[in-house]
Design an enzyme around this catalytic site. Structure first.
Site, PDB file in Angstrom:
ATOM      1  CG  HIS A 276      -0.164   0.042   2.530  1.00 55.64           C
ATOM      2  ND1 HIS A 276       0.362   1.187   3.090  1.00 55.64           N
ATOM      3  CD2 HIS A 276       0.157  -0.962   3.378  1.00 55.64           C
ATOM      4  CE1 HIS A 276       0.967   0.907   4.213  1.00 55.64           C
ATOM      5  NE2 HIS A 276       0.870  -0.397   4.431  1.00 55.64           N
TER       6      HIS A 276
ATOM      7  CD  GLU B 231       1.255  -4.920   8.710  1.00 57.09           C
ATOM      8  OE1 GLU B 231       1.734  -6.076   8.625  1.00 57.09           O
ATOM      9  OE2 GLU B 231       1.823  -3.905   8.254  1.00 57.09           O
TER      10      GLU B 231
END
Length: 220
Positions: free
Chosen positions: A8, A88
């Site tokens: 990201h 994550e």
């Protein structure tokens, strides 16, 4: 088969660690610089993915979804799959900054792969879930003629490293010696007709692997 792993773009948590104290990790947005990074990556991603079709597997965190959406690749994308296994590493819910700093120091001394965060995951936990994702992805591509051979995975730094660790059979020691890619950086993984996987370039290594293993970027 080709997999493009994309981290990201820059998020609020990358520039302000205290943001984790007031905003859930999954809800941290991109910064203005991150928005520009994602938009700036779009032409390069388009060149890599054309002419399509592409299957996109995206971590459900806000920063990964924003990164994907800002690249505006919809005309190349055949399917979008929100994939929680690509999220994550879980550090718990809203984080206490003093406790998180203590855990980071303990994790560094203990080892990033096996250290379990008090209210979250270890690297080994993330490794387990990405292994399941890879197995399922390869099965889908091999067994479903309609599934695109080009796959875009929009995820997180540690998750990207563990996906490669699994695919290339790297040791734990080697994994722990590698740095996360910068925000909005990518790796291209390709499988040839013999089943061998290749990676376009290695990760940055912040120290030599204690077991002496080197970063193999192709595997039979």
């Amino acid at each position: 088969m080709r997999i493009i792993l994309l981290r990201h773009a820059e998020s609020l948590g990358n520039v302000d660690e205290l943001a984790y104290c007031r905003i859930p990790d999954h809800a941290l947005p991109l910064t203005p610089r991150g928005v520009q990074q994602a938009r700036g990556m779009a032409p390069r991603m388009r060149r890599l993915l054309e002419p399509g079709p592409v299957a996109a597997y995206v971590s459900p965190y806000l920063r990964t979804r924003q990164t994907f959406e800002l690249m505006e690749l919809s005309n190349l994308i055949e399917r979008i799959v929100p994939e929680p296994r690509l999220r994550e590493q879980d550090w718990g819910n809203l984080q206490d900054p003093v406790d998180q700093e203590r855990q980071k120091q303990e994790r560094h001394a203990f080892g990033h792969f096996f250290f379990r965060l008090a209210h979250g995951e270890s690297g080994a936990d993330v490794d387990d879930r990405v292994a399941g994702f890879l197995t399922e992805l390869e099965r889908r591509v091999d067994n479903d003629p309609a599934h695109p051979k080009n796959v875009l995975v929009v995820s997180h730094g540690l998750t990207m490293r563990l996906l490669c660790r699994r695919l290339f059979n790297w040791s734990i020691e080697l994994f722990e010696s590698l740095s996360n890619p910068p925000t909005c950086d990518f790796r291209v993984l390709e499988r040839d007709s013999t089943g061998r996987w290749y990676m376009d370039r290695p990760f940055t290594q912040w120290r030599e692997s204690p077991d002496g293993e080197t970063q193999i970027t192709q595997v039979a």
